[in-house]
Design a protein around this motif. Structure first.
Motif, mmCIF file in Angstrom:
data_model
loop_
_atom_site.group_PDB
_atom_site.id
_atom_site.type_symbol
_atom_site.label_atom_id
_atom_site.label_comp_id
_atom_site.label_asym_id
_atom_site.label_seq_id
_atom_site.Cartn_x
_atom_site.Cartn_y
_atom_site.Cartn_z
ATOM 1 N N ILE A 133 8.388 10.463 6.445
ATOM 2 C CA ILE A 133 6.994 10.417 5.668
ATOM 3 C C ILE A 133 6.590 9.192 5.495
ATOM 4 C CG2 ILE A 133 5.977 11.243 3.500
ATOM 5 C CD1 ILE A 133 8.199 13.406 3.394
ATOM 6 N N GLU A 134 5.345 8.810 5.894
ATOM 7 C CA GLU A 134 4.957 7.504 5.485
ATOM 8 C C GLU A 134 4.054 7.513 4.465
ATOM 9 O OE1 GLU A 134 4.863 7.846 10.154
ATOM 10 O OE2 GLU A 134 4.591 8.944 8.405
ATOM 11 N N LEU B 158 3.768 -0.508 2.923
ATOM 12 C CA LEU B 158 3.870 0.909 3.533
ATOM 13 C C LEU B 158 5.653 1.186 3.198
ATOM 14 C CD1 LEU B 158 2.046 0.708 6.985
ATOM 15 C CD2 LEU B 158 1.316 0.958 4.461
ATOM 16 N N ALA B 159 5.804 2.389 3.105
ATOM 17 C CA ALA B 159 7.112 2.969 2.692
ATOM 18 C C ALA B 159 7.315 4.187 4.004
ATOM 19 C CB ALA B 159 7.252 3.350 1.493
ATOM 20 N N CYS B 160 8.748 4.109 4.529
ATOM 21 C CA CYS B 160 8.948 5.367 5.398
ATOM 22 C C CYS B 160 10.223 5.823 4.719
ATOM 23 C CB CYS B 160 8.912 4.685 6.759
ATOM 24 S SG CYS B 160 9.895 6.076 7.909
ATOM 25 N N THR B 161 10.087 7.040 4.571
ATOM 26 C CA THR B 161 11.340 7.889 3.803
ATOM 27 C C THR B 161 11.493 9.065 4.874
ATOM 28 O OG1 THR B 161 9.968 9.082 2.384
ATOM 29 C CG2 THR B 161 10.728 7.213 1.616
ATOM 30 N N GLU C 43 -3.759 3.334 12.137
ATOM 31 C CA GLU C 43 -3.019 4.522 11.732
ATOM 32 C C GLU C 43 -1.652 3.868 11.877
ATOM 33 O OE1 GLU C 43 -4.249 7.193 10.291
ATOM 34 O OE2 GLU C 43 -2.574 8.259 9.826
ATOM 35 N N TYR C 44 -0.803 3.623 10.636
ATOM 36 C CA TYR C 44 0.636 3.373 10.997
ATOM 37 C C TYR C 44 1.583 4.311 10.768
ATOM 38 C CZ TYR C 44 -1.222 -1.636 10.315
ATOM 39 O OH TYR C 44 -1.627 -2.651 10.592
ATOM 40 N N TYR C 45 2.603 4.245 11.911
ATOM 41 C CA TYR C 45 3.521 5.237 12.037
ATOM 42 C C TYR C 45 5.055 4.726 11.805
ATOM 43 C CZ TYR C 45 -0.221 8.223 14.232
ATOM 44 O OH TYR C 45 -1.399 8.699 14.272
ATOM 45 N N CYS C 46 5.921 5.235 11.178
ATOM 46 C CA CYS C 46 7.113 4.915 11.292
ATOM 47 C C CYS C 46 7.874 5.844 12.466
ATOM 48 C CB CYS C 46 8.055 4.603 10.030
ATOM 49 S SG CYS C 46 8.231 6.503 9.230
#
Length: 125
Positions: free
Chosen positions: A5-6, A20-23, A93-96
């Motif tokens: 989840i970004e 930005l955070a990615c969990t 759009e930013y993706y992890c």
């Protein structure tokens, strides 16, 4: 690693900053290299930054070196992308994503095993 989840995207003026955070929901990021990628309208998804499973060996695309910083907090089960000196060219759009191979640097979309749903970053001029 569960579901990625970004968060943290939004609208920012040129020269501004965002983090930005990615969990991982229902899983852990601690055993995976994690990368950030971005996709602008009409363009291929491209590598932005990545970090090893241990939170070391950060790698960056040339276009973001010196402006973006990736970090990993295994205790918080999160990976962050601090972005500064943003320009309209950073709009995407930013993706992890987590890497398929624990020991290989994650610098290509081909190396990603699981993607998040993305978070939009818009940089206004």
């Amino acid at each position: 690693q569960g579901q990625l989840i970004e968060s943290g995207g939004g609208l920012v003026q040129a020269g501004g900053s965002l983090t930005l955070a990615c969990t991982a929901s229902g899983g852990t990021l601690s055993s995976y290299p994690v990368g950030w990628f971005r996709q602008a309208p009409g363009k291929w998804r491209e590598f932005v930054a990545s970090i090893s499973w241990s939170g070391t060996m950060p790698k960056y695309a040339d276009s973001v070196k010196g402006r973006f910083t990736i970090s990993k907090d295994n205790a918080k089960n999160a990976v962050y992308l601090q972005m500064s000196s943003l320009t309209p060219e950073d709009t995407a759009e930013y993706y992890c994503g987590t890497g398929r191979n624990l020991y290989q640097p994650l610098t290509s979309t081909r190396g990603v095993g699981t993607w998040g749903q993305g978070t939009q970053v818009i940089v206004s001029s």
